[in-house]
Design an enzyme around this catalytic site. Structure first.
Site, PDB file in Angstrom:
ATOM      1  N   SER A 120       0.832  -1.210   0.000  1.00  0.00           N
ATOM      2  CA  SER A 120       0.000   0.000   0.000  1.00  0.00           C
ATOM      3  C   SER A 120       0.861   1.252   0.000  1.00  0.00           C
ATOM      4  CB  SER A 120      -0.845   0.065   1.264  1.00  0.00           C
ATOM      5  OG  SER A 120      -1.642  -1.048   1.386  1.00  0.00           O
ATOM      6  N   ASN A 191      -4.135   6.277  -1.666  1.00  0.00           N
ATOM      7  CA  ASN A 191      -3.816   6.784  -0.335  1.00  0.00           C
ATOM      8  C   ASN A 191      -3.340   8.231  -0.337  1.00  0.00           C
ATOM      9  OD1 ASN A 191      -4.570   4.635   1.356  1.00  0.00           O
ATOM     10  ND2 ASN A 191      -2.785   3.471   0.671  1.00  0.00           N
TER      11      ASN A 191
END
Ligand code: NAD
Length: 283
Positions: A120, A191
């Site tokens: 991520s 993100n």
């Protein structure tokens, strides 16, 4: 190169979902974890999730057993990739750990095999540079729960070739997903946008602009978000949110990405959200 055998490293939250969709799409899957318990739990989770699909009528019972039959489990990383045609790494989010895994994969996977990571927040370019096949390293960022969520961010490292990108794009489509092309950059797109929004919602709590429930209501009813940012932060884990804010801050060097002091304080207190029983809400 034809892709038939796929090795997936890490059988946690993401690994079991990734194994599920590859096996359901007809690939032979080898699911690898250092923990036998995690592997057993992953197979049980996949079995339950397939049973739910049968109940809903989206697949038939024969598909359920055929999918499970295509998944084998393994604890030895090196041995698991010697016959792999494609690899997805979904192990714990730690750079030192992933670096070691990528070096083992590079030394044992056949030449020309693509090594994808589901990270991520770790730089795909940096992971690629730890191998001798940087051109064949790419990010394949799935979303939780993998069998349900349609998006895959396909992250191109600096050395990733067009051919490798095209292979992963086509593979994602074959898995029933919608791939989006993203260049390697801190937080990618997802993100980079989501975490500062969550961080800002936490600033609103800290500055008593509104109560957590009310902040979430504004975003749900005013912006049509299915879940408010604070409930989402609790679901993701406040420690994970803090780690990603730190990646954005360090990687982009702009003070607008500084983590909210209240977020730091809650993590220090062990209020990590759903997984610890308390975050912005109690569970
Ligand atoms: P998790 O903690 O649920 O699972 C990680 C698994 O990796 C564990 O079962 C652990 O035993 C295993 N593991 C650790 N070291 C290993 C090794 N050397 N070899 C093989 N297996 C090993 O974590 P997760 O939430 O599934 O996250 C996995 C990856 O996916 C991370 O890189 C994370 O950033 C990324 N990711 C997570 C989410 C999410 O919502 N959870 C979403 C997108 C991407």
């Amino acid at each position: 190169m034809a892709i038939n055998n796929v090795t997936i490293i890490g059988a946690g939250t993401m690994g079991n979902g990734i194994a599920h969709i590859f096996a359901q799409s007809g690939y032979n899957v080898t699911l690898v974890d250092v923990s036998r318990e995690a592997l057993d739990k992953a197979v049980a989770t996949i079995t339950n999730n397939l049973a739910r699909q049968v109940k809903k009528g989206t697949i038939i019972e024969a598909d359920q057993s055929a999918t499970i039959a295509r998944i084998k489990t393994e604890t030895q990383l090196a041995a698991s990739v010697r016959t792999a045609d494609f690899v997805v790494e979904a192990a714990t989010e730690r750079y030192d750990l992933k670096k070691e895994i990528f070096q083992t994969l590079d030394a044992n996977a056949p030449e020309g095999v693509i090594l994808a990571t589901n990270t991520s927040s770790i730089s795909v370019t940096e992971l690629a540079a730890t191998t001798k096949r940087a051109s064949h390293v790419i990010g394949m960022h799935f979303f939780n729960p993998v069998p349900v969520m349609k998006l895959v961010e396909v992250i191109r490292g600096l050395a990733t070739t067009d051919e490798v990108y095209a292979t992963v794009k086509a593979l994602s489509e074959q898995l029933g997903k919608t791939p989006v092309e993203v260049n390697d950059s801190p937080g990618f797109v997802s993100n980079r946008i989501l975490m500062p929004m969550i961080n800002e919602a936490i600033y609103c709590v800290m500055e008593s602009v509104a109560k957590p429930e009310d902040i979430d209501t504004v975003m749900k009813l005013g912006m049509a978000h299915p879940m408010g940012p604070l409930a989402l932060a609790d679901f993701i884990g406040l420690d994970v949110c803090l780690a990603i804010m730190n990646v954005l801050h360090d990687g982009l060097g702009d003070t607008k990405y500084r983590a909210c002091p209240l977020l730091k304080k809650m993590v220090a207190a062990g209020r990590l959200g759903k997984k610890s029983g308390e975050g912005f809400y109690k569970y």
